[in-house]
Design an enzyme around this catalytic site. Structure first.
Site, PDB file in Angstrom:
ATOM      1  N   HIS A 158      50.647  43.340 -40.446  1.00 27.10           N
ATOM      2  CA  HIS A 158      50.572  42.012 -39.833  1.00 27.10           C
ATOM      3  C   HIS A 158      51.207  42.008 -38.441  1.00 27.10           C
ATOM      4  O   HIS A 158      52.059  42.842 -38.118  1.00 27.10           O
ATOM      5  CB  HIS A 158      51.274  40.974 -40.713  1.00 27.10           C
ATOM      6  N   GLY A 159      50.813  41.049 -37.623  1.00 25.62           N
ATOM      7  CA  GLY A 159      51.437  40.876 -36.316  1.00 25.62           C
ATOM      8  C   GLY A 159      52.881  40.430 -36.457  1.00 25.62           C
ATOM      9  O   GLY A 159      53.347  40.090 -37.558  1.00 25.62           O
ATOM     10  N   VAL A 178      57.787  35.401 -37.344  1.00 27.35           N
ATOM     11  CA  VAL A 178      58.936  34.673 -36.800  1.00 27.35           C
ATOM     12  C   VAL A 178      60.227  35.412 -37.123  1.00 27.35           C
ATOM     13  O   VAL A 178      61.126  35.528 -36.279  1.00 27.35           O
ATOM     14  CB  VAL A 178      58.971  33.233 -37.356  1.00 27.35           C
ATOM     15  N   TRP A 179      60.319  35.953 -38.333  1.00 26.78           N
ATOM     16  CA  TRP A 179      61.544  36.669 -38.721  1.00 26.78           C
ATOM     17  C   TRP A 179      61.597  38.072 -38.135  1.00 26.78           C
ATOM     18  O   TRP A 179      62.682  38.607 -37.937  1.00 26.78           O
ATOM     19  CB  TRP A 179      61.685  36.692 -40.240  1.00 26.78           C
ATOM     20  N   ASN A 180      60.444  38.695 -37.849  1.00 26.92           N
ATOM     21  CA  ASN A 180      60.474  39.949 -37.078  1.00 26.92           C
ATOM     22  C   ASN A 180      61.110  39.673 -35.722  1.00 26.92           C
ATOM     23  O   ASN A 180      61.963  40.427 -35.247  1.00 26.92           O
ATOM     24  CB  ASN A 180      59.063  40.491 -36.840  1.00 26.92           C
ATOM     25  N   GLU A 193      54.768  42.800 -49.060  1.00 25.64           N
ATOM     26  CA  GLU A 193      55.886  43.601 -48.560  1.00 25.64           C
ATOM     27  C   GLU A 193      56.804  43.961 -49.730  1.00 25.64           C
ATOM     28  O   GLU A 193      56.774  43.301 -50.780  1.00 25.64           O
ATOM     29  CB  GLU A 193      56.643  42.783 -47.514  1.00 25.64           C
ATOM     30  N   HIS A 204      60.133  43.850 -51.815  1.00 27.22           N
ATOM     31  CA  HIS A 204      61.093  42.752 -51.950  1.00 27.22           C
ATOM     32  C   HIS A 204      62.474  43.243 -51.525  1.00 27.22           C
ATOM     33  O   HIS A 204      62.992  44.209 -52.080  1.00 27.22           O
ATOM     34  CB  HIS A 204      61.116  42.254 -53.397  1.00 27.22           C
ATOM     35  N   TYR A 205      63.056  42.561 -50.539  1.00 30.43           N
ATOM     36  CA  TYR A 205      64.347  42.997 -49.993  1.00 30.43           C
ATOM     37  C   TYR A 205      65.551  42.378 -50.705  1.00 30.43           C
ATOM     38  O   TYR A 205      66.676  42.480 -50.216  1.00 30.43           O
ATOM     39  CB  TYR A 205      64.416  42.703 -48.494  1.00 30.43           C
ATOM     40  N   LYS A 207      69.183  41.796 -39.376  1.00 28.89           N
ATOM     41  CA  LYS A 207      69.365  43.235 -39.589  1.00 28.89           C
ATOM     42  C   LYS A 207      70.527  43.803 -38.783  1.00 28.89           C
ATOM     43  O   LYS A 207      71.313  44.614 -39.282  1.00 28.89           O
ATOM     44  CB  LYS A 207      68.070  43.973 -39.249  1.00 28.89           C
ATOM     45  N   ARG A 235      66.608  50.100 -45.680  1.00 30.46           N
ATOM     46  CA  ARG A 235      65.312  49.863 -45.054  1.00 30.46           C
ATOM     47  C   ARG A 235      64.320  50.991 -45.297  1.00 30.46           C
ATOM     48  O   ARG A 235      63.133  50.742 -45.480  1.00 30.46           O
ATOM     49  CB  ARG A 235      65.464  49.685 -43.533  1.00 30.46           C
TER      50      ARG A 235
END
EC number: 5.4.2.11
Length: 249
Positions: free
Chosen positions: A9-10, A13-15, A87, A89-90, A98, A114
């Protein structure tokens, strides 16, 4: 010879805010939308076409796919959405910055969380508001299928069987396929396709919204892979992904 296109994905917002995202359903940033449109233009320019698409149930991947197909005038393309392409699950890291997490726990620990193969971060509690079991989109899943945290090994355990059972038969049937997913669900698939070792997978970074083409032989084994577009731009984007878990200076 078969071809399949993978695309992360592009930028979300959180990236943009450098946060762990996982199963949190955050939207694309303005840049992320533009990246997806650019990817669609590149695919169209290079003569690609699709008649079947796969994506996750998270809007950043769904919208990326929509932007790509819209740019290619392929919005009629059937789309299969499945949580197994989500994705990883973190866990309790979801929503945390991060760089701030690296400052607290150390860059090496954050890199392990990660990028390592079999070490998961701290798990969520089922009473946590971030627990996916509270969401209608996962109402059809058994409780044991809903993760509280995942390592890449866990992600491989859902992505690779899905590839084999659902995607491979369609490729063999002659379908031209694009899969729009996430950094780690695609790392899981790439690990399988390229037979990357558990130790070497830590070094693999997948950039946002850059089409990755796999050429497969008659047995669906990878013959070659390559990103479309400018190699320098791809390299720079990979370096950006790799640097996200470092302490901000």
């Amino acid at each position: 010879m078969y071809k399949v296109v993978l695309i992360r994905h592009g930028e979300s917002v959180w990236n943009k805010e450098n946060k762990f995202t996982g199963w949190s359903d955050v939207d694309l940033s303005e840049k992320g939308n533009e990246e997806a449109l650019k990817a669609g233009k590149q695919l169209k320019k290079d003569g690609f076409t699709f008649d079947l698409a796969y994506t996750s149930v998270l809007k950043r991947a769904i919208k990326t796919l929509w932007n790509v197909l819209n740019t290619m005038d392929l919005l009629w393309t059937p789309v299969v959405k499945d949580w197994r392409l989500n994705e990883r699950h973190y866990g309790a890291l979801q929503g945390l910055n991060k760089a701030e997490t690296a400052a607290k726990y150390g860059e090496e620990q954050v890199k392990i969380w990660r990028r390592s193969y079999d070490i998961a971060p701290m798990a969520l509690d089922e009473n946590d508001e971030r627990y996916p079991g509270k969401e209608a989109r996962y109402s059809g899943l058994l409780k044991g299928e809903i993760p509280l945290a995942e390592c890449l090994k866990d992600t491989v355990a859902r992505v690779v069987p899905y590839w084999g059972k659902e995607v491979v038969p369609q490729i063999k049937a002659g379908k031209k396929i694009i899969i729009a997913a996430h950094g780690n669900s695609l790392r899981a698939l790439v690990k399988y396709l390229d037979n990357i070792s558990d130790s070497n997978i830590v070094n693999l970074n997948i950039p946002t919204a850059m089409p990755l083409v796999y050429e497969l032989d008659e047995n669906l084994k990878a013959v070659k892979n390559y990103y479309l577009g400018d190699p320098e731009a791809v390299k720079k984007a990979m370096e950006t992904v790799a640097s996200q878990g470092k302490v901000k200076k």
